[in-house]
Motif scaffolding. Structure first.
Motif, short mmCIF file in Angstrom:
data_model
loop_
_atom_site.label_atom_id
_atom_site.label_comp_id
_atom_site.label_asym_id
_atom_site.label_seq_id
_atom_site.Cartn_x
_atom_site.Cartn_y
_atom_site.Cartn_z
N ILE A 288 0.84 -1.21 0.00
CA ILE A 288 0.00 0.00 0.00
C ILE A 288 0.87 1.25 0.00
O ILE A 288 0.63 2.20 -0.75
N SER B 89 -5.17 -8.57 0.31
CA SER B 89 -6.16 -7.59 0.77
C SER B 89 -7.44 -8.24 1.24
O SER B 89 -8.09 -7.76 2.18
N PHE C 24 -6.41 0.16 1.42
CA PHE C 24 -6.09 -0.45 0.12
C PHE C 24 -7.11 0.00 -0.94
O PHE C 24 -6.72 0.43 -2.04
#
Length: 422
Positions: free
Chosen positions: A25, A51, A62
């Motif tokens: 990220i 994720s 994210f």
């Protein structure tokens, strides 16, 4: 001891995975800040599987970066339509994640971006329709509706635009959705002139408008009442069924429309037209009588009855309606034009008969009779064409028709006088 080791290893694995995602990220955010949204998306795509099982806070972050990256590409006109849609999906998923978790760190910014995307879609749809790219425009309007379903007017415009694109199946689906939502579209719009820009600004409510007028930034407040669109929706559903050749469904749809809008005479005409097409003259005449009973002196209604009758080749009935319009409103130009055009349909039949004749004595006599019939026809429509030209001298089509009639009748003086005015 062995069991404890497995648990510790599993915990270690989860922490390593979480650490890896945080790094991804951060790397994506860095790439986005440096202006490389495509690189940011590549990084995030690689971390997509991580994720899915991440804590809500990381999952939200994210999705926020993902949405920002796609929106940045769209703003740079890189596959704008596709990337706007992907950005919207990411932001909507973010809102859902934070709603579930109860922690709303990115939701306000995501909601603002969704509104921005919605407006971009609507503006792009308007540009599409200007270029007659109606299918593309309709799709964007529907996507705008899906982003914010409380704005049902976008669903209405999407349905109408699909009709223009001749995608009747999709239009019907959206109209049925509007029907289920009991959409009306009835509203009051508020406007005031912006003293700086000179534009007539729109306001969602009267309080906001009046506040700015009182502050002195705006002037000349006005309002516009928009009537209900229910009748149009029901009518369009019926017309689509007609287009698809589904007469029974069309009749039911227009019948439902009339129950919802009992005072809408245009729906009576639509229903009458359906029965006319199915050769049910008894029901057709009953509906026409009902329409006239409701509005015996409504020139628009009577004119439309003339159009419906003429389209059904019921010329005697059409003539009666057109002449009634002329009596009620001598300046109703379309009644004169349509009446003359309808009469000229007979000329085609006369010419066809003349062309079939030979040169024998009997045929020549028939030719003379037909020639006289054609001349009488032309003479009968001259007053109506003259009136139409008088009402609208700039209507070149009508003027040319009258010139042709003068020429055919060898009315030289009248021809030259009219020609001189063009």
């Amino acid at each position: 001891m062995k069991s404890r080791y497995v648990v510790m290893a599993s915990a270690l694995f989860l922490s390593v995975a979480g650490f890896a995602q945080k790094n991804e990220i951060k790397a994506a955010e860095k790439a986005l800040k440096s202006g490389s949204a495509a690189e940011a998306i590549t990084i995030l795509t690689g971390a997509e599987s991580l994720s899915a099982s991440a804590p809500d806070a990381e999952r939200a972050q994210f999705l926020f970066v993902k949405g920002n990256a796609y929106l940045d590409l769209a703003n740079k006109n890189v596959e704008a339509d596709k990337n706007l849609s992907l950005a919207a999906q990411a932001y909507q998923q973010l809102l859902e994640v934070e709603k579930t978790s109860g922690k709303q760190k990115y939701s306000v910014q995501a909601a603002t971006s969704i509104t921005d995307i919605k407006n971009k879609l609507i503006n792009a749809a308007i540009e599409d329709t200007k270029k007659e790219k109606n299918a593309e425009g309709a799709k964007k309007l529907y996507e705008a509706y899906m982003l914010e379903k409380k704005d049902t007017i976008n669903l209405y415009y999407a349905a109408s635009t699909y009709v223009n694109a001749k995608d009747y199946d999709t239009a019907l689906k959206l109209y049925e959705e509007l029907k289920k939502l009991n959409y009306s579209g009835k509203a009051t719009y508020y406007y005031a002139i912006n003293k700086v820009s000179g534009q007539n600004d729109f306001f969602n409510n009267v309080a906001d408008r009046d506040r700015l007028v009182k502050m002195g930034t705006h002037e000349k407040p006005t309002m516009e009442k928009v009537p209900s669109k229910r009748g149009e929706i029901y009518k369009n559903i019926a017309l689509i069924y007609v287009q698809q050749g589904k007469s029974d469904e069309a009749k039911k749809a227009v019948s439902d429309a009339r129950k919802a809008n009992p005072d809408d005479t245009s729906l009576i005409l639509s229903e009458a037209n359906l029965y006319l097409e199915s050769k049910d003259m008894e029901t057709y005449k009953k509906l026409i009588a009902e329409a006239l009973e409701k509005n015996p002196n409504d020139v628009d209604l009577i004119f439309n009855l003339g159009v419906v009758s003429a389209n059904a080749k019921n010329y005697a009935e059409a003539e009666k309606f057109y002449k009634r319009v002329m009596e009620l409103d001598p300046k109703y130009i379309n009644a004169y034009i349509n009446f003359a055009a309808m009469k000229l349909e007979d000329e085609k039949v006369i010419i066809d008969e003349m062309n079939k004749l030979g040169t024998s004595t009997s045929d020549m006599k028939k030719y003379d009779v037909l020639k006289k019939k054609r001349e009488d026809l032309f003479k009968s429509i001259i007053p109506y064409l003259q009136k139409a030209v008088e009402l609208d001298p700039k209507n070149t089509d009508v003027t040319k028709t009258l010139l042709n009639v003068y020429s055919a009748l060898e009315m030289t003086a009248e021809y030259k006088a009219l020609k001189a005015k063009m």
